[in-house]
Design a protein around this motif. Structure first.
Motif, short mmCIF file in Angstrom:
data_model
loop_
_atom_site.label_atom_id
_atom_site.label_comp_id
_atom_site.label_asym_id
_atom_site.label_seq_id
_atom_site.Cartn_x
_atom_site.Cartn_y
_atom_site.Cartn_z
N ILE A 168 42.15 -29.27 0.78
CA ILE A 168 42.25 -30.63 0.77
C ILE A 168 40.73 -31.03 0.03
O ILE A 168 39.76 -30.38 -0.06
N ASN A 169 40.85 -32.15 -0.31
CA ASN A 169 39.67 -32.75 -1.00
C ASN A 169 38.77 -33.24 0.16
O ASN A 169 39.14 -33.71 1.11
N GLY A 170 37.39 -33.04 -0.05
CA GLY A 170 36.51 -33.28 1.13
C GLY A 170 35.86 -34.59 0.82
O GLY A 170 35.12 -35.06 1.91
N GLY A 171 36.36 -35.58 0.11
CA GLY A 171 35.75 -36.81 -0.04
C GLY A 171 36.02 -37.68 1.09
O GLY A 171 35.50 -38.95 1.18
N PHE A 172 37.29 -37.47 1.75
CA PHE A 172 37.88 -38.49 2.62
C PHE A 172 38.46 -37.65 3.88
O PHE A 172 39.53 -36.86 3.48
N LEU A 173 37.88 -37.79 5.09
CA LEU A 173 38.12 -36.78 6.07
C LEU A 173 38.25 -37.65 7.37
O LEU A 173 37.54 -38.48 7.44
N ILE A 198 35.77 -40.72 10.85
CA ILE A 198 36.19 -40.80 9.28
C ILE A 198 35.09 -40.43 8.66
O ILE A 198 33.85 -40.95 8.67
N TYR A 199 35.00 -39.47 7.83
CA TYR A 199 34.05 -39.45 6.73
C TYR A 199 34.37 -39.67 5.27
O TYR A 199 35.51 -39.59 4.91
N PHE A 214 29.03 -41.89 6.14
CA PHE A 214 28.91 -41.74 4.74
C PHE A 214 27.47 -40.76 4.80
O PHE A 214 26.49 -40.87 5.59
N SER A 215 27.21 -39.89 3.50
CA SER A 215 26.08 -39.34 3.21
C SER A 215 25.63 -39.95 1.98
O SER A 215 26.17 -40.14 1.06
N ILE A 216 24.14 -40.21 2.17
CA ILE A 216 23.54 -40.88 1.01
C ILE A 216 22.18 -40.32 0.66
O ILE A 216 21.54 -39.57 1.74
#
Length: 325
Positions: free
Chosen positions: A164-169, A105-106, A8-10
């Motif tokens: 693709i959407n970058g929110g889940f990779l 997984i991101y 995750f990035s926070i």
């Protein structure tokens, strides 16, 4: 035990959403799944209190670990737009930040998970693809705004049908290292792309992208298209839609439920109630604000003094009622 690394990035603004997101992930973990959680952050902007708050996820389950990874000022000059902060770029460094990992997984923090990720992790990118994600575009939607977006993607070198959407990779870090992908990512980081790092990933990985079923990243757009979009979309993706509605990962890629009422608001607040950061007062205030907004919307607006005077004058001179509303 199957060990699944999730990144995750926070920054300081999304610590609570991160905890809620991880709560949902751990609640749906199978007995043989162990989640190795990594948090990419700029340590200078995340003080000890915030780190401690994020670490409370380790109390939810014994089958997880949490590690902070400091990226320092790696993207200090990167382009920001629409309130999306520099933290979104951190994922571009993953191949170099995790040299011992072949695949990871991101996930964005504005998600609620409703299924285990182990099976997906083990089979994604098996054909040598650089990245796997869920399609962002809708071939059945035709309007000025959407057509303009397609023209933009073509202009920057993206493959629109496989964008693709970058929110889940799921990222194939080993292949990315072998092909020097991080260097290519960084060459694009300062450019003013509309979708920032998402555009960069799609540009650099073009032709090496695996499309995942909608369930793994059920975005705000997917949800709206399902219930208010083109019939062709619903008919073509009926089985994917049904699966996503039942067990899909809810991605609040549009309005955020912690900021106000929005579609699938209830899913996020249900996980918030189960999370270690649950605060009854915060929950009450959020519900109270929604109720107040609904009440304002249902209330008959008060007639202005000018409109009342106009009505009196119209009645006095015999003008028909339809003209003085």
């Amino acid at each position: 035990m199957r060990r699944i690394p999730v990144v995750f990035s926070i920054d300081r603004n999304v610590v609570t959403p991160f905890v809620v997101c991880v709560t949902s992930l751990l609640e749906h973990a199978r007995p043989d799944t162990f989640y190795e959680l990594f948090v990419l952050c700029n340590a200078a902007g995340l003080d000890d209190a915030m780190r401690e708050k994020a670490r409370c996820v380790e109390r939810i389950s014994e089958r997880c670990s949490l590690t902070f990874v400091d990226v320092r000022e790696a993207f200090a000059a990167a382009y920001e737009v629409r309130g999306i902060t520099i933290a979104t770029y951190y994922r571009l460094l993953m191949p170099d930040l995790f040299p011992a990992c072949d695949r990871m997984i991101y996930a964005d923090v504005d998600m609620i998970f409703r299924d285990d990720l182990a099976d997906l992790y083990e089979r994604a990118c098996a054909g040598g693809e650089l990245v796997a994600g869920v399609r962002e575009m809708n071939a059945f939607l035709h309007n000025e705004e959407f057509d303009r977006m397609k023209d933009y993607l073509l202009s920057i070198g993206c493959d629109v049908p496989n964008y693709i959407n970058g929110g889940f990779l799921v990222m194939n870090l080993r292949a990315m290292r072998q092909e020097g992908i991080v260097k290519r990512f960084m060459e694009h980081a300062g450019r003013q792309y509309t979708c920032q790092d998402q555009d960069i990933i799609n540009i650099v990985c073009r032709g090496r992208i695996e499309l995942l079923p909608m369930r793994w990243n059920h975005t705000y757009s997917h949800y709206m298209w399902t219930h208010a979009g083109p019939a062709g979309f619903r008919e073509t993706y009926r089985s994917e839609i049904e699966e996503a509605e039942r067990v899909g990962t809810v991605h609040y890629s549009g309005p955020k439920p912690w900021n106000g009422f929005c579609p699938r608001y209830d899913c996020w607040w249900a996980s918030y109630r189960h999370s270690p950061v649950f605060d009854p007062e915060t929950c009450f205030q959020a519900q109270e604000s929604v109720c107040a907004a609904l009440a304002r919307g249902e209330r008959t607006p008060e007639i202005s003094k000018w409109k009342r005077l106009r009505r009196r004058l119209c009645r006095a001179v015999g003008i028909k009622k339809s003209y003085w509303q």
